[in-house]
Design an enzyme around this catalytic site. Sequence first.
Site, PDB file in Angstrom:
ATOM      1  N   ASP A  63       0.812  -1.380  -0.091  1.00 47.51           N
ATOM      2  CA  ASP A  63       0.068  -0.109   0.023  1.00 47.51           C
ATOM      3  C   ASP A  63       0.879   1.296   0.024  1.00 47.51           C
ATOM      4  O   ASP A  63       0.648   2.178   0.861  1.00 47.51           O
ATOM      5  CB  ASP A  63      -0.859   0.111   1.140  1.00 47.51           C
ATOM      6  N   LYS A  65       1.921   4.728  -1.172  1.00 42.53           N
ATOM      7  CA  LYS A  65       1.510   5.828  -1.730  1.00 42.53           C
ATOM      8  C   LYS A  65       1.851   6.879  -0.934  1.00 42.53           C
ATOM      9  O   LYS A  65       2.284   6.951   0.216  1.00 42.53           O
ATOM     10  CB  LYS A  65      -0.002   5.810  -1.703  1.00 42.53           C
ATOM     11  N   ASN A  68       0.884   7.549   2.806  1.00 47.78           N
ATOM     12  CA  ASN A  68       1.110   6.581   3.853  1.00 47.78           C
ATOM     13  C   ASN A  68       2.757   7.006   4.178  1.00 47.78           C
ATOM     14  O   ASN A  68       3.274   6.072   4.794  1.00 47.78           O
ATOM     15  CB  ASN A  68       1.026   5.000   3.425  1.00 47.78           C
ATOM     16  N   ASP A  81       0.324   2.732   8.180  1.00 51.17           N
ATOM     17  CA  ASP A  81      -0.449   1.981   7.680  1.00 51.17           C
ATOM     18  C   ASP A  81      -0.185   0.473   7.252  1.00 51.17           C
ATOM     19  O   ASP A  81       0.129   0.466   5.794  1.00 51.17           O
ATOM     20  CB  ASP A  81      -1.351   2.731   6.677  1.00 51.17           C
ATOM     21  N   THR A  97      -4.440   0.685  -3.489  1.00 49.40           N
ATOM     22  CA  THR A  97      -4.907   2.205  -3.876  1.00 49.40           C
ATOM     23  C   THR A  97      -4.676   2.006  -5.468  1.00 49.40           C
ATOM     24  O   THR A  97      -3.656   1.902  -6.233  1.00 49.40           O
ATOM     25  CB  THR A  97      -4.325   3.188  -3.259  1.00 49.40           C
TER      26      THR A  97
END
Length: 207
Positions: A63, A65, A68, A81, A97
């Site tokens: 994840d 991005k 984060n 996260d 995402t």
Amino acid sequence: LGLRYAFHTPSKLYYVLSYCNGGDLYNLLSRCKKFKEAHARFYAGQVFLAIRHLHSIGVIYRDLKPENVLLDEGGHVKLTDFGLSKESTTADTFCGTPDYLAPEIINGKGHGRGVDWWSLGTMIYEMLGGLPPFYSENVNLMYDRILSAPLAFRPAELFTSEAQSLLQGLLQKVPDARLGSGERDGAELREHPWFAPIDWQKLERRE
């Protein structure tokens, strides 16, 4: 990576994150629109070290991005996260995402650590150019572009030849051909000319 310590109550386990008063990379990028190459390289280098550490302990992050990527008081990176992380070298869950999903996740045919290097490539492209490489407000169209559209550099003048070479390696649609996806797991990223200005030992020491 940012987790400072953990403690238990009778019913729950809590993880405590160090206070990061620098905000996150998403808000910084939103204000700046795009970064100078040296700034993008600095953040990408620190994220690389964090991802490489996760992989070394058998975790796929899945994840990555700008939202984060938190920044501490010195502007250094902390990942947060880990809800989609997987303690494995392979996985098959559709998650992440949309803007940053690797083609193999969209295809649903299983994936490995290479998805994190794809996401890093997407983030570097966005830091330099202002938008992810296959962005569309229509998510289905964006998935189609991720799966089949050729990589284009828009506007081309924002991407040096070294940056284009790195991104062409990271944004390979075939996982086995992707930079970082082999047995050396990202070691070739450190050796790529785009990262040549970085003193990795100093970066690891937050200097």
